[in-house]
Design a protein around this motif. Structure first.
Motif, PDB file in Angstrom:
ATOM      1  N   ARG A 137       0.832  -1.209   0.000  1.00 14.47           N
ATOM      2  CA  ARG A 137       0.000   0.000   0.000  1.00 14.47           C
ATOM      3  C   ARG A 137       0.868   1.260   0.000  1.00 14.47           C
ATOM      4  N   LEU A 138       1.923   1.243   0.821  1.00 18.93           N
ATOM      5  CA  LEU A 138       2.824   2.389   0.893  1.00 18.93           C
ATOM      6  C   LEU A 138       3.545   2.617  -0.432  1.00 18.93           C
ATOM      7  N   TYR A 139       3.921   1.535  -1.104  1.00 20.69           N
ATOM      8  CA  TYR A 139       4.539   1.690  -2.419  1.00 20.69           C
ATOM      9  C   TYR A 139       3.553   2.310  -3.409  1.00 20.69           C
ATOM     10  N   GLY A 140       2.277   1.996  -3.248  1.00 16.81           N
ATOM     11  CA  GLY A 140       1.266   2.625  -4.089  1.00 16.81           C
ATOM     12  C   GLY A 140       1.196   4.124  -3.849  1.00 16.81           C
ATOM     13  N   VAL A 141       1.282   4.523  -2.577  1.00 17.35           N
ATOM     14  CA  VAL A 141       1.301   5.952  -2.244  1.00 17.35           C
ATOM     15  C   VAL A 141       2.504   6.629  -2.903  1.00 17.35           C
ATOM     16  N   MET A 142       3.651   6.007  -2.773  1.00 19.49           N
ATOM     17  CA  MET A 142       4.878   6.576  -3.347  1.00 19.49           C
ATOM     18  C   MET A 142       4.806   6.618  -4.872  1.00 19.49           C
ATOM     19  N   ASP A 143       4.224   5.588  -5.468  1.00 22.88           N
ATOM     20  CA  ASP A 143       4.120   5.533  -6.926  1.00 22.88           C
ATOM     21  C   ASP A 143       3.242   6.660  -7.450  1.00 22.88           C
ATOM     22  N   ARG A 144       2.121   6.911  -6.775  1.00 23.57           N
ATOM     23  CA  ARG A 144       1.251   8.008  -7.195  1.00 23.57           C
ATOM     24  C   ARG A 144       1.964   9.347  -7.049  1.00 23.57           C
ATOM     25  N   ARG A 145       2.725   9.485  -5.977  1.00 21.68           N
ATOM     26  CA  ARG A 145       3.443  10.733  -5.754  1.00 21.68           C
ATOM     27  C   ARG A 145       4.479  10.987  -6.852  1.00 21.68           C
ATOM     28  N   LEU A 146       5.123   9.947  -7.312  1.00 29.42           N
ATOM     29  CA  LEU A 146       6.204  10.091  -8.286  1.00 29.42           C
ATOM     30  C   LEU A 146       5.719  10.133  -9.733  1.00 29.42           C
ATOM     31  N   ASN A 147       4.430  10.008  -9.945  1.00 24.80           N
ATOM     32  CA  ASN A 147       3.877  10.101 -11.297  1.00 24.80           C
ATOM     33  C   ASN A 147       4.115  11.511 -11.845  1.00 24.80           C
ATOM     34  N   GLY A 148       4.973  11.619 -12.850  1.00 29.59           N
ATOM     35  CA  GLY A 148       5.287  12.920 -13.425  1.00 29.59           C
ATOM     36  C   GLY A 148       6.342  13.697 -12.673  1.00 29.59           C
ATOM     37  N   ARG A 149       6.959  13.079 -11.664  1.00 32.60           N
ATOM     38  CA  ARG A 149       7.988  13.750 -10.870  1.00 32.60           C
ATOM     39  C   ARG A 149       9.299  12.984 -10.965  1.00 32.60           C
ATOM     40  N   LYS A 150      10.397  13.727 -10.904  1.00 30.82           N
ATOM     41  CA  LYS A 150      11.709  13.095 -10.847  1.00 30.82           C
ATOM     42  C   LYS A 150      12.072  12.716  -9.421  1.00 30.82           C
ATOM     43  N   PHE A 151      11.622  13.546  -8.469  1.00 30.30           N
ATOM     44  CA  PHE A 151      11.912  13.323  -7.054  1.00 30.30           C
ATOM     45  C   PHE A 151      10.624  13.424  -6.255  1.00 30.30           C
ATOM     46  N   LEU A 152      10.693  13.033  -4.989  1.00 27.07           N
ATOM     47  CA  LEU A 152       9.503  13.073  -4.155  1.00 27.07           C
ATOM     48  C   LEU A 152       8.989  14.485  -3.942  1.00 27.07           C
ATOM     49  N   CYS A 153       9.903  15.440  -3.899  1.00 21.68           N
ATOM     50  CA  CYS A 153       9.531  16.839  -3.735  1.00 21.68           C
ATOM     51  C   CYS A 153      10.027  17.633  -4.941  1.00 21.68           C
ATOM     52  N   GLU A 154       9.940  18.943  -4.864  1.00 18.51           N
ATOM     53  CA  GLU A 154      10.285  19.758  -6.034  1.00 18.51           C
ATOM     54  C   GLU A 154      11.729  19.543  -6.465  1.00 18.51           C
ATOM     55  N   GLN A 155      12.618  19.418  -5.485  1.00 19.06           N
ATOM     56  CA  GLN A 155      14.032  19.195  -5.754  1.00 19.06           C
ATOM     57  C   GLN A 155      14.500  17.944  -5.025  1.00 19.06           C
ATOM     58  N   TYR A 156      15.611  17.399  -5.469  1.00 12.84           N
ATOM     59  CA  TYR A 156      16.244  16.273  -4.766  1.00 12.84           C
ATOM     60  C   TYR A 156      16.503  16.676  -3.325  1.00 12.84           C
ATOM     61  N   SER A 157      16.198  15.763  -2.383  1.00 12.04           N
ATOM     62  CA  SER A 157      16.247  16.147  -0.978  1.00 12.04           C
ATOM     63  C   SER A 157      16.527  14.941  -0.100  1.00 12.04           C
ATOM     64  N   ILE A 158      16.608  15.210   1.206  1.00 19.11           N
ATOM     65  CA  ILE A 158      16.805  14.133   2.174  1.00 19.11           C
ATOM     66  C   ILE A 158      15.627  13.166   2.196  1.00 19.11           C
ATOM     67  N   ALA A 159      14.476  13.571   1.662  1.00 17.27           N
ATOM     68  CA  ALA A 159      13.343  12.638   1.580  1.00 17.27           C
ATOM     69  C   ALA A 159      13.665  11.499   0.616  1.00 17.27           C
ATOM     70  N   ASP A 160      14.255  11.823  -0.511  1.00 20.19           N
ATOM     71  CA  ASP A 160      14.652  10.787  -1.464  1.00 20.19           C
ATOM     72  C   ASP A 160      15.726   9.888  -0.862  1.00 20.19           C
TER      73      ASP A 160
END
Length: 227
Positions: A137-160
């Motif tokens: 389920r968590l991978y599904g959340v992450m997959d939706r977030r990364l749709n159209g994105r290179k990184f989890l947030c606007e820029q590469y970060s400690i989240a990635d």
């Protein structure tokens, strides 16, 4: 110089990757959790929760500053370097949201799924199903977030950085990355980063036996260290 107390685990790799990305000099001190070194008195002075990773920042004046907990270390390193974590505003909140998502969800659920799918000597169907389903389920959340994105947030970060080591162990926890194409693409991009490659190369100096011996299994899973 940063002294890094380390074992090659997903949480340990967060810190080597961050240090490589930030180009901060560091020295690795292996804490062999398979040999109960995490319970040594000297290490407990640095990490009272007897967990790796931990750091001592000797760049500070006077006695070195110690920091434990991988998320806190990532925040500390990013803030002192002025990189990988925005200083304020919505962009900072966004990175912290996804860092906390990893710390509270992807990491703990990945750890439990890994344990019951792979490490546990007694296979318990309920536990395997419970944690494998939640991890997917968590991978599904992450997959939706990364749709159209290179990184989890606007820029590469400690989240990635925080998520990478856990995604690296997806198969151990019963996750087929092919089901999550956006996570898979992100993961390939992360692996291609020179700093990530340098960090992963550090693991080559440490031997991790597979499978664990009975003694190593007891040391890792069978004791609180209080006996």
């Amino acid at each position: 110089m940063i002294d890094l107390y380390y074992f090659p685990t997903p949480n340990g790799r967060k810190i080597t990757i961050a240090l490589e990305e930030l180009e901060i000099p560091y020295a690795i001190h292996l804490v062999d959790i398979l040999d109960r070194q995490q319970f040594n008195t000297d290490f407990l002075r640095i990490s009272c929760n007897n967990k790796i990773p931990a750091i001592v920042d000797n760049r500070t004046e006077g006695r070195g500053l110690s920091v434990f907990e991988s998320g806190a270390i990532l925040m500390y390193l990013a803030e002192t370097a002025g990189k990988l974590l925005p200083s304020s505003g919505p962009a900072r909140v966004e990175v912290l949201e996804w860092l906390m998502w990893q710390m509270a969800g992807l990491g703990p659920m990945g750890g439990q799924a890994n344990h019951f799918n792979y490490y546990a000597r007694d296979k318990i169907p309920y536990a395997i199903d419970r944690y494998t389903q939640e991890l997917n389920r968590l991978y599904g959340v992450m997959d939706r977030r990364l749709n159209g994105r290179k990184f989890l947030c606007e820029q590469y970060s400690i989240a990635d950085i925080a998520c990478f080591g856990w995604v690296q162990q997806a198969a151990v926890g019963g996750v087929d990355l092919a089901r999550f194409p956006h996570v898979s693409k992100w993961y390939s991009g992360m692996k291609a980063r020179p700093a990530v490659q340098r960090a992963l190369a550090k693991d080559e100096q440490f031997d991790r036996p597979t499978p664990l011996t009975d003694a190593q299994h007891r040391n890792l899973f069978g004791s609180s260290g209080s006996d």
